[in-house]
Design a protein around this motif. Sequence first.
Motif, PDB file in Angstrom:
ATOM      1  N   ILE A 113      20.887 -47.493 -30.692  1.00  9.63           N
ATOM      2  CA  ILE A 113      22.287 -47.842 -30.925  1.00  9.63           C
ATOM      3  C   ILE A 113      22.424 -48.650 -32.213  1.00  9.63           C
ATOM      4  O   ILE A 113      23.319 -48.405 -33.025  1.00  9.63           O
ATOM      5  CB  ILE A 113      22.861 -48.626 -29.724  1.00  9.63           C
ATOM      6  N   ALA A 114      21.517 -49.614 -32.416  1.00  9.96           N
ATOM      7  CA  ALA A 114      21.564 -50.427 -33.631  1.00  9.96           C
ATOM      8  C   ALA A 114      21.405 -49.571 -34.881  1.00  9.96           C
ATOM      9  O   ALA A 114      22.034 -49.830 -35.913  1.00  9.96           O
ATOM     10  CB  ALA A 114      20.471 -51.495 -33.582  1.00  9.96           C
ATOM     11  N   ASP A 115      20.586 -48.526 -34.817  1.00 14.95           N
ATOM     12  CA  ASP A 115      20.348 -47.651 -35.972  1.00 14.95           C
ATOM     13  C   ASP A 115      21.478 -46.658 -36.221  1.00 14.95           C
ATOM     14  O   ASP A 115      21.658 -46.186 -37.335  1.00 14.95           O
ATOM     15  CB  ASP A 115      19.045 -46.864 -35.773  1.00 14.95           C
ATOM     16  N   ASN A 116      22.233 -46.325 -35.186  1.00 14.63           N
ATOM     17  CA  ASN A 116      23.203 -45.235 -35.303  1.00 14.63           C
ATOM     18  C   ASN A 116      24.668 -45.658 -35.182  1.00 14.63           C
ATOM     19  O   ASN A 116      25.552 -44.808 -35.225  1.00 14.63           O
ATOM     20  CB  ASN A 116      22.902 -44.172 -34.234  1.00 14.63           C
ATOM     21  N   VAL A 120      27.966 -51.899 -37.748  1.00 15.34           N
ATOM     22  CA  VAL A 120      28.170 -53.239 -37.198  1.00 15.34           C
ATOM     23  C   VAL A 120      29.624 -53.513 -36.835  1.00 15.34           C
ATOM     24  O   VAL A 120      29.913 -54.287 -35.927  1.00 15.34           O
ATOM     25  CB  VAL A 120      27.650 -54.308 -38.195  1.00 15.34           C
ATOM     26  N   ALA A 121      30.570 -52.864 -37.548  1.00 17.58           N
ATOM     27  CA  ALA A 121      31.987 -53.123 -37.311  1.00 17.58           C
ATOM     28  C   ALA A 121      32.412 -52.847 -35.872  1.00 17.58           C
ATOM     29  O   ALA A 121      33.337 -53.471 -35.363  1.00 17.58           O
ATOM     30  CB  ALA A 121      32.844 -52.283 -38.274  1.00 17.58           C
ATOM     31  N   TYR A 122      31.764 -51.878 -35.206  1.00 17.23           N
ATOM     32  CA  TYR A 122      32.109 -51.618 -33.804  1.00 17.23           C
ATOM     33  C   TYR A 122      30.873 -51.505 -32.912  1.00 17.23           C
ATOM     34  O   TYR A 122      30.910 -50.910 -31.844  1.00 17.23           O
ATOM     35  CB  TYR A 122      32.980 -50.356 -33.675  1.00 17.23           C
ATOM     36  N   ARG A 123      29.777 -52.129 -33.365  1.00 12.08           N
ATOM     37  CA  ARG A 123      28.551 -52.086 -32.572  1.00 12.08           C
ATOM     38  C   ARG A 123      28.719 -52.800 -31.231  1.00 12.08           C
ATOM     39  O   ARG A 123      28.214 -52.355 -30.202  1.00 12.08           O
ATOM     40  CB  ARG A 123      27.392 -52.706 -33.354  1.00 12.08           C
ATOM     41  N   GLY A 124      29.431 -53.933 -31.240  1.00 10.97           N
ATOM     42  CA  GLY A 124      29.660 -54.656 -29.991  1.00 10.97           C
ATOM     43  C   GLY A 124      30.383 -53.815 -28.967  1.00 10.97           C
ATOM     44  O   GLY A 124      30.072 -53.849 -27.770  1.00 10.97           O
TER      45      GLY A 124
END
Length: 404
Positions: free
Chosen positions: A338-341, A344-348
């Motif tokens: 998930i971190a790779d794909n 950051v703007a909507y990772r949470g």
Amino acid sequence: MPNNKVRNKAFTFLLLMGIVSLLADMTYESARSLIGPYLLFLGASASVLGFVFGLGEFIGYTFRLVFGFVVDKTKNYWLFTILGYSINLIAIPLLAIVPPNGWIWAAILIICERFGKAVRAPAKTTLVSFAAKRVGTGKGFGFVEVLDQIGAMLGPLFLFFIMQWKESAGTHAQYQWAFASLAVPAVLTLIVLFIARAIFPKAEKFELTDKKTNITSQKLKFKEIKPILLYIIAIGLLAMGMADFPLMAFHIETNKVIDVKYITLIYMIVMGVDGLSAFIFGNLYDKKGAMTLLISAIIGLLFAPLVFVSTNLTSIVIGLILWGVLLGAMESVALAYIADNVEVAYRGRILGIYYTFYGITWFVGSWLMGILYNVNPVYVAIFSIVILLSAIIVLWRQIKINKQ
């Protein structure tokens, strides 16, 4: 700032967060090694146990969707990490004051502990993801998970000695001392967390970003995250097919395979396998990608029949080791992917969606396994194999789509 200096700072941050995870796991993961037999002692049945732990995971994961959105919106990563850990860790020592036959009160505390994890998980995982990319995403998450599992090993060992020490005091007193003693690592967790916050108040600066990317954008673009949804479905199926350790401990205690205090040592071994698996598959992920999770799912496929069809200690331990291999791979690889794909703007938010689906499937799986166990433990094994096979098929399909 030179890349090596940034990398070293990122590693220091990961080390601190790993120590936080180590101490936190000494608290709540070690408690989980005893909670199954504890609920049995307090008068709960297997179906009740399955429901309580399933509901706890459901609440613990579903609310991560809410807090994932809130974290993305506010960027208050540290606030929610600290708040969540506080709730998460206070609930465990309070299990020491549950009265005899008070399994309902114990169940409430178990659910509160899971809710605390829901509050902090999206924020804490996002913080770790910032630094993990500086050292290799799989390696970063795998490193934190190794420290996490060291805590999960030390905690049960600590509880074993506490219960051995208080063996003459009676079963209830043993449990009380065991849970009360976990207040020590709980307090230490919060101290280290505040130290990490003081040294790295803006951990998001570690994030590797494309200069063309608008980091502050809050718009969630479905077409950009669509490929990961199939992956999330596969993870959810894996969660549904994974039995809770408390149910497996319940099986061991019900059949009097070994004395209850030795269950903590078995859990210690399993958590060691979990940590080693996280490290190995986390490193392998940086080379092989999602294929690593497929490999671990195949390895863990037969854990349930080894645990639930038998009352032989050797068979059960082998099954639990396979369970630990799959769990460790899931804990490191899923988050690294998930971190790779996901930007950051909507990772949470994506983490929130992932955790919510994971929680729903874990709840359904746990509840059904508890019900099936009351009918016949063999049905638990059959259910697990069918669901895990389904997950393997979905993962294989997802990998093929990504290659196209």
